[in-house]
Design an enzyme around this catalytic site. Sequence first.
Site, PDB file in Angstrom:
ATOM      1  N   TYR A   1      62.178  18.711  24.986  1.00  0.00           N
ATOM      2  CA  TYR A   1      60.867  18.314  25.520  1.00  0.00           C
ATOM      3  C   TYR A   1      60.679  16.803  25.572  1.00  0.00           C
ATOM      4  O   TYR A   1      61.442  16.053  25.014  1.00  0.00           O
ATOM      5  CB  TYR A   1      59.720  19.025  24.816  1.00  0.00           C
ATOM      6  CG  TYR A   1      59.504  18.862  23.338  1.00  0.00           C
ATOM      7  CD1 TYR A   1      58.622  19.711  22.694  1.00  0.00           C
ATOM      8  CD2 TYR A   1      60.118  17.882  22.578  1.00  0.00           C
ATOM      9  CE1 TYR A   1      58.368  19.600  21.347  1.00  0.00           C
ATOM     10  CE2 TYR A   1      59.873  17.756  21.229  1.00  0.00           C
ATOM     11  CZ  TYR A   1      58.986  18.602  20.615  1.00  0.00           C
ATOM     12  OH  TYR A   1      58.737  18.468  19.285  1.00  0.00           O
ATOM     13  N   GLU A   2      59.660  16.414  26.353  1.00  0.00           N
ATOM     14  CA  GLU A   2      59.380  15.010  26.679  1.00  0.00           C
ATOM     15  C   GLU A   2      60.552  14.344  27.396  1.00  0.00           C
ATOM     16  O   GLU A   2      60.796  13.160  27.236  1.00  0.00           O
ATOM     17  CB  GLU A   2      59.005  14.204  25.415  1.00  0.00           C
ATOM     18  CG  GLU A   2      57.945  14.821  24.544  1.00  0.00           C
ATOM     19  CD  GLU A   2      56.724  15.294  25.318  1.00  0.00           C
ATOM     20  OE1 GLU A   2      56.441  14.724  26.378  1.00  0.00           O
ATOM     21  OE2 GLU A   2      56.067  16.248  24.877  1.00  0.00           O
ATOM     22  N   GLY A   3      61.255  15.117  28.205  1.00  0.00           N
ATOM     23  CA  GLY A   3      62.398  14.597  28.934  1.00  0.00           C
ATOM     24  C   GLY A   3      63.678  14.865  28.177  1.00  0.00           C
ATOM     25  O   GLY A   3      63.881  14.352  27.079  1.00  0.00           O
TER      26      GLY A   3
END
Length: 599
Positions: free
Chosen positions: A440-442
């Site tokens: 997550y978050e890239g």
Amino acid sequence: MPEYKAPLRDIKFVMNELLDSEQHYANLEGAEDATPDMVDAIIGEGAKFCEQVLSPLNQVGDTEGCTWSEDGVKTPTGFKEAYQQYVEGGWPSMTADPNYGGQGLPSSLGIVMSEMVGTSNWSFGMYPGLSHGATNTIEAHGTEEQKQTYLTKLISGEWTGTMCLTEPHCGSDLGTLRTKAEPNADGTYAITGTKIFISAGEHDMAENIVHIVLARLPGAPEGTKGISLFIVPKNLPNEDGSSGERNAVSCGSIEHKMGIHGNATCVMNFDGAKGWLIGPENKGLNCMFTFMNTARIGTAIQGLGAAELGFQGSLAYAKDRLAMRSLSGPKNPEGIADPIIVHPDVRRMLLTQKAVAEGARALIYLTAQQADIVHSGKTEEERKAADEALGFLTPIAKAFLTEIGYEAANLGMQVFGGHGFISEWGMEQNVRDARIGMIYEGTTGIQALDLLGRKVLMTQGESLKGFTKQVHVFCKENAENEQLKEFLEPLAAINKEWGDLTMKIGMTAMKNREEVGAASVDYLMYSGYAVFAYLWARMAKVALDQMADGTSEELFYNAKVQTARFYFKRMLPRAKAHAESMLAGADSLMDMPEEAFAI
């Protein structure tokens, strides 16, 4: 389950001795209250809360998980009460703007608290963690009315926040999102669409939840240039600022996941929900990056937390568990066997975790100081330099630390042998909880493209040069220090090679753009090992200087030097393999026809 103990001595080493936080805070506008006594008191009280309240709930959250019903989501036993204690302690307001009820302390001090909260109970920490991102976004881009309505409640902790980006069909490709925002006559917007993977999207811990939502206005350009940002509260605010009638937003379900069971990962349905535009039309992704960058530094902490928690648990076990005899002769002759900490391979696993956790702490705190300067630096020149350094370090911190933090969590489990696979010890939970950090978050791949493509090659290497120049100056200033020679020589070598490799990749990418994607992850990992080498060399210098001056903590400082030595001899050589791989070219990846993969 490991009994979390905040590593206060190492936290203070990094803050005070490595990064000179006292001087750092003195150089910031508005940080007068961050005195050494105040900082120590805050960290000490935060440690008690994390150790005594949050840590005992970590396994409870994993075992019970969250439960969904049409009435909402119920968090695990104790979470709601712990959150109320968190609010009563003033923790949500610590680093927020005093104009809206905050205490105005530097964000780097908040990062220390985030580390302790996240390590003691990552699932719990995600609830206030998402609120910090919502707070920063509204503070940076909201109108004064929006700040008075939402910021005050988020800062007090009465309300919490989320970020609603991705949708079932688009994942990280936000340019294809379909959520619509139709203008209403009163200046608000009707938001319609479905968002998935929304952490803390619904829960019973606060009276309202403020969703920060990406959506498209009618006639907006296609792709990422046509995305706007909206505030969509769960309950509409009353005129007096209280939480009012329910908005047309609901949690359709919660995901059944590998880990972080104590945090509700929600499918959120917006059915003509009333929302307010934040920031300019069609500039929503630019505004959301305020939130996303906050979240990425927060996610980097997960790598640190996974390593620290695994290390604490496996170190205690390794000291206590008896198995076999030392190859060099019995170390516990009165017992049936020696404690497993005497065995070289167990020490390899323990030292890897220690090197990762302490190196990660140094990197995150360094990054947090850059964020302080961006926000509160006294000159434009300082703020600009810090912003460039922050942009360069953020993808490394997020991706590298979650990758090696997960490795460390696995090693923590491995030290336990078969017991590590059993739930009661908590090691397998740490591994499961840590796994999401690389996604997550890239993802690691996306962070790597951001680092190599956007931050390095698109600036003609200027952001890299800004960092490697610091390393060069450090090596030059300490060139006559014989005790540091074992660290400085390999550090100087990798620092030079870093620039050479970047130039080679840049040249090949001019002929074939696929070379950037082919090299990017190895480039990021190489960069992470290089940054760690710099930080470990600096930590070794601080420790050596302290011992030369005479100290009552020789065991602590000597352990720093020995851990640095382990890092340089046992972990930094990994960078060589990444260097070879990043120069191997795109052909070995791209030549195979798609249909051949299944043969």
